[in-house]
Design a protein around this motif. Structure first.
Motif, PDB file in Angstrom:
ATOM      1  N   VAL A 181      -4.563  13.566  -7.208  1.00 49.17           N
ATOM      2  CA  VAL A 181      -5.544  13.867  -8.186  1.00 49.17           C
ATOM      3  C   VAL A 181      -6.340  13.020  -8.944  1.00 49.17           C
ATOM      4  N   ARG A 182      -5.929  11.478  -9.064  1.00 44.10           N
ATOM      5  CA  ARG A 182      -6.758  10.536  -9.526  1.00 44.10           C
ATOM      6  C   ARG A 182      -7.978   9.982  -8.505  1.00 44.10           C
ATOM      7  N   ALA A 183      -7.738  10.130  -7.243  1.00 44.87           N
ATOM      8  CA  ALA A 183      -8.629  10.038  -6.246  1.00 44.87           C
ATOM      9  C   ALA A 183      -9.388  10.888  -5.752  1.00 44.87           C
ATOM     10  N   GLY A 184      -9.095  12.220  -6.163  1.00 47.07           N
ATOM     11  CA  GLY A 184      -9.665  13.233  -5.934  1.00 47.07           C
ATOM     12  C   GLY A 184      -9.775  13.706  -4.262  1.00 47.07           C
ATOM     13  N   THR A 185      -8.578  13.300  -3.590  1.00 48.17           N
ATOM     14  CA  THR A 185      -8.505  13.529  -2.165  1.00 48.17           C
ATOM     15  C   THR A 185      -7.120  13.365  -1.843  1.00 48.17           C
ATOM     16  N   THR A 186      -6.806  14.035  -0.832  1.00 50.29           N
ATOM     17  CA  THR A 186      -5.454  13.694  -0.141  1.00 50.29           C
ATOM     18  C   THR A 186      -5.253  12.967   1.027  1.00 50.29           C
ATOM     19  N   SER A 187      -6.443  12.360   1.213  1.00 47.31           N
ATOM     20  CA  SER A 187      -6.493  11.494   2.519  1.00 47.31           C
ATOM     21  C   SER A 187      -5.694  10.139   2.130  1.00 47.31           C
ATOM     22  N   LEU A 188      -4.706   9.635   2.879  1.00 46.95           N
ATOM     23  CA  LEU A 188      -4.053   8.310   2.563  1.00 46.95           C
ATOM     24  C   LEU A 188      -4.883   7.276   2.602  1.00 46.95           C
ATOM     25  N   SER A 189      -5.815   7.080   3.710  1.00 45.09           N
ATOM     26  CA  SER A 189      -6.803   5.990   3.850  1.00 45.09           C
ATOM     27  C   SER A 189      -7.925   5.930   2.858  1.00 45.09           C
ATOM     28  N   ASP A 193      -8.356   2.805   0.155  1.00 44.53           N
ATOM     29  CA  ASP A 193      -9.779   2.591  -0.055  1.00 44.53           C
ATOM     30  C   ASP A 193     -10.192   2.590  -1.362  1.00 44.53           C
ATOM     31  N   ALA A 194      -9.837   3.516  -2.352  1.00 36.86           N
ATOM     32  CA  ALA A 194     -10.279   3.763  -3.531  1.00 36.86           C
ATOM     33  C   ALA A 194      -9.428   3.069  -4.788  1.00 36.86           C
ATOM     34  N   ALA A 258       3.622  -1.184   3.497  1.00 36.86           N
ATOM     35  CA  ALA A 258       2.273  -2.189   4.585  1.00 36.86           C
ATOM     36  C   ALA A 258       1.107  -1.333   4.244  1.00 36.86           C
ATOM     37  N   ARG A 259       1.100   0.011   4.310  1.00 41.91           N
ATOM     38  CA  ARG A 259       0.074   0.899   4.247  1.00 41.91           C
ATOM     39  C   ARG A 259      -0.521   0.747   3.011  1.00 41.91           C
ATOM     40  N   LEU A 260       0.149   0.550   1.797  1.00 42.63           N
ATOM     41  CA  LEU A 260      -0.333   0.765   0.337  1.00 42.63           C
ATOM     42  C   LEU A 260      -0.677  -0.490   0.017  1.00 42.63           C
ATOM     43  N   ALA A 261      -0.006  -1.716   0.678  1.00 43.08           N
ATOM     44  CA  ALA A 261      -0.278  -3.058   0.045  1.00 43.08           C
ATOM     45  C   ALA A 261      -1.677  -3.482   0.051  1.00 43.08           C
ATOM     46  N   PRO A 262      -2.763  -3.010   0.763  1.00 43.71           N
ATOM     47  CA  PRO A 262      -4.109  -3.658   0.777  1.00 43.71           C
ATOM     48  C   PRO A 262      -4.513  -3.264  -0.494  1.00 43.71           C
ATOM     49  N   GLY A 263      -4.393  -1.912  -1.114  1.00 42.88           N
ATOM     50  CA  GLY A 263      -4.917  -1.538  -2.220  1.00 42.88           C
ATOM     51  C   GLY A 263      -3.992  -1.740  -3.566  1.00 42.88           C
ATOM     52  N   PHE A 264      -3.131  -1.936  -3.443  1.00 41.84           N
ATOM     53  CA  PHE A 264      -1.995  -1.896  -4.759  1.00 41.84           C
ATOM     54  C   PHE A 264      -1.146  -3.314  -4.850  1.00 41.84           C
ATOM     55  N   ALA A 265      -1.373  -4.311  -3.611  1.00 39.95           N
ATOM     56  CA  ALA A 265      -0.501  -5.283  -3.936  1.00 39.95           C
ATOM     57  C   ALA A 265      -0.846  -6.313  -5.191  1.00 39.95           C
TER      58      ALA A 265
END
Length: 664
Positions: A181-189, A193-194, A258-265
């Protein structure tokens, strides 16, 4: 990719029907699906390691939902692990199970469906699709762990795994929905990125969402304090342990981290959480592994330790550490699945997994000893295995983090924790080798039966760990891009190599080898100390107490509310309704009131009659009189509707009151 997923579904439905004709050979048919997926993944290598591959198929167009699939370097590595190990485990099943095994066809179908769900999970790029497949693996794992439904331990272990992982999955769903909802998309990538924009926007929503997603990942991967379900799941058949609990399901949480680490680490609390829980997992799992007498439980607690190592490495976010984490993920899939399958072979050949009853097995099964030594060498981090390459890369990454970055304190905790955890790994690796194959004084030599092909698949996986280590330059071509996809990206990913020279990481490895060997040689005093400390609180005990409390609370609440009395039920319903309305009135203020005596003088006599009827109901002596008086209030409401010009409502009310009165 959608076609391959459909093939998994079709085979999962077909193999149970083929089992009466093919028997256990049906597993060879089931293996065709993961084998096809593995071939497809290999064929996708150039594109996956480059720009990536995307597929999108409309799912629910009214809700703008689609089956979005994506293969980049990270999902490519996981897809190879899931499909290659899945193929080999299904082949192993053809030799492991007896022809008269109860529920053999169902087991083959469920294991095939699980493999398909896991493959779809790692290539899913839509969070809704990811969650659906995430929960599908949970349900299928429940069925696989509880395969032997006659045994109470199997049923209890299956339910425990279902409760823990489902609870975490629901928390993860809430987090993913909030992020979407916050990113405005259901795409994980797109969400990853956002992430910088979402984090910089401030507020507590993003950190809370990330914590909820982490909760789902930690429960799925049996990270402390949710680790207790994994040892209990050893009640499952050995192929299930080798696949779900070494190479597949427990890797789902690692993959998501691992997938979320680039954005939220760099989100507040992320590194502290993965470091604290990862180190605790390594230490608790390693400590508990040293006291196990069942070879399978020893490996289970070793898996808890290795999963803590993995979540720490892939969740740190720095390129150097992520490089070792991805390599360790591959290494763990090879050596731990090998060891679980070796235990299955020993159990079949010797009739026991108890290291206190096994003696002299090494002289009678020399090839199995060689395979086990190769797998244990990779687990302990000995050159030239892929496990050594991975451990050296992680240690080097944390050593470099001591001199740069905002989390130097946590880097020290991670480095010390990994060193001590690796020392424990060496100790329980030696314990496994000694327990399975050594001759023990006072124990009669074990007379094994023939393996009947059970040694073939472990041999392939055991040798693969050494081959991957020797072929590190080739492995690096896939691992380095995957590490880049799992890291923050502020610095380039270093080069993965078998030998980096005399570095601090090599010295730390030497310390772990010497310390682990000494700890194994001192196993008797260590076991005595552990025996004295055996009464300490445990996560499994806490889970049992919580579940007993929930059962008792539910029983008490049901007994209090479900009394069989209609007046009591109506009182509860009305009380809750009134209380809810009052709470909303208080919370929803401030309120502005404007009071009128009546809209017209015609309302006054109608309201008077309705009030008299309502009051009279409470003192009516018969039910018939009460029903008639209730009808008075209903007919009065119809008159009020007419006075307001709502003729349609008035007619509806008249019909309802008339029918109700006749029914009474």
């Amino acid at each position: 990719m959608v076609t391959v997923l459909a093939a998994f579904a079709v085979l999962a439905l077909v193999v149970p029907a083929l089992t009466p004709w093919l028997g256990r050979r049906v597993f060879l048919i089931a293996a065709l699906a993961p084998a096809a997926a593995a071939v497809l993944t290999v064929a996708q290598t150039p594109a996956a390691l480059g720009p990536g591959i995307r597929e999108r198929s409309t799912w629910v167009p009214q809700l703008d939902l689609a089956i979005g699939l994506r293969v980049d370097a990270l999902s490519w590595v996981l897809a190879l692990v899931v499909t290659v190990v899945g193929t080999l485990v299904l082949v192993y099943c053809a030799a492991y199970f007896e022809e008269r095994e109860v529920g053999l066809g169902r087991f083959a179908g469920v294991l095939t469906a699980f493999a398909g769900s896991m493959y779809g999970l790692v290539i899913a790029d839509d969070v809704i699709v990811l969650f659906v497949l995430w929960e599908a693996t949970t349900v299928f794992s429940y069925l696989l762990i509880g395969h032997d439904a006659v045994k109470r331990a199997s049923r209890a272990a299956a339910m425990q795994a279902l409760v823990v992982t489902t609870a975490g999955g629901l928390a993860m769903l809430a987090g993913l929905v909030l992020l979407s909802v916050r990113a405005g998309t259901t795409s994980l990538s797109a969400i990853v990125d956002a992430a910088p924009t979402l984090v910089s926007a401030g507020g507590a929503l993003v950190p809370v969402s990330v914590v909820l997603v982490l909760l789902g990942a930690l429960t799925k991967s049996a990270i402390v304090p949710f680790h207790f379900w994994l040892p209990a799941a050893m009640a499952a058949p050995t192929p299930v342990s080798a696949y779900l609990h070494a190479a597949a399901m427990v890797k789902a949480g690692i993959y998501l981290v691992a997938r979320l680490a680039p954005g939220f680490a760099l989100v507040d609390g992320w590194r502290g959480t993965v470091t604290a829980l990862g180190v605790c997992g390594m230490l608790i799992g390693g400590y508990r592994a040293l006291r196990q007498t069942d070879l399978k439980l020893l490996l289970a607690y070793g898996t808890v330790a290795q999963l803590g190592f993995l979540v720490l490495a892939v969740g740190w976010g720095e390129p150097a550490v992520a490089l070792g984490g991805i390599a360790l993920l591959v290494a763990h899939a090879t050596f731990k699945s090998t060891l679980f399958l070796v235990v299955g072979a020993i159990d079949h050949a010797a009739g026991t997994r108890d290291l206190g009853r096994l003696s002299g097995l090494g002289r009678r099964m020399p090839w199995l000893v060689v395979v086990t030594v190769l797998a244990l060498a990779s687990m302990a981090g000995l050159p030239p295995t892929i496990g050594f390459v991975a451990k050296e890369a992680v240690l080097t990454g944390f050593v470099e983090s001591l001199h740069a970055g905002p989390d130097t304190g946590w880097a020290w905790v991670a480095l010390v924790g990994v060193t001590i955890g690796s020392l424990l790994t060496v100790a329980y690796s030696l314990r496994f080798l000694w327990g399975a194959f050594a001759r023990k004084p006072g124990v009669a030599d074990t007379e094994p039966h023939a393996l009947h092909g059970l040694g073939a698949v472990p041999s392939v996986l055991g040798v693969l760990g050494v081959v991957l280590g020797l072929a590190t330059p080739l492995v690096a071509k896939g691992v380095e891009p995957a590490a880049n996809a799992a890291s923050i990206g502020f610095a380039p990913v270093p080069h993965l190599a078998l030998w980096h020279g005399l570095e601090p990481a090599l010295g730390l490895s030497a310390v772990t080898l010497l310390g682990g060997t000494a700890l194994f040689l001192l196993r008797r005093p260590v076991e005595a100390l552990q025996h004295r400390l055996a009464g300490a609180p445990s996560a499994a005990g806490t889970y049992r107490r919580v579940m007993r409390g929930l059962d008792r609370g539910a029983t008490g609440l049901t007994a209090a509310l479900q009394r069989g009395s209609l007046p009591y039920y109506l009182t509860v319903i009305l009380s809750v309704f009134v209380a809810g309305a009052l709470v909303n009135l208080v919370v929803g203020g401030p309120w502005a009131f404007s009071v009128r005596f009546a809209d017209s003088w015609g309302q006054v006599p109608v309201v008077v009659v309705m009030s008299i009827g309502a009051i009279a109901v409470t003192s009516a002596k018969t039910r018939f009189a009460a029903a008639v008086l209730v009808g008075v209030t209903g007919y009065g409401m119809s008159v009020l509707f007419v006075l307001h010009g709502a003729v349609d409502l008035a007619l509806t009310q008249l019909v309802v009151e008339t029918v109700t009165l006749i029914a009474f």
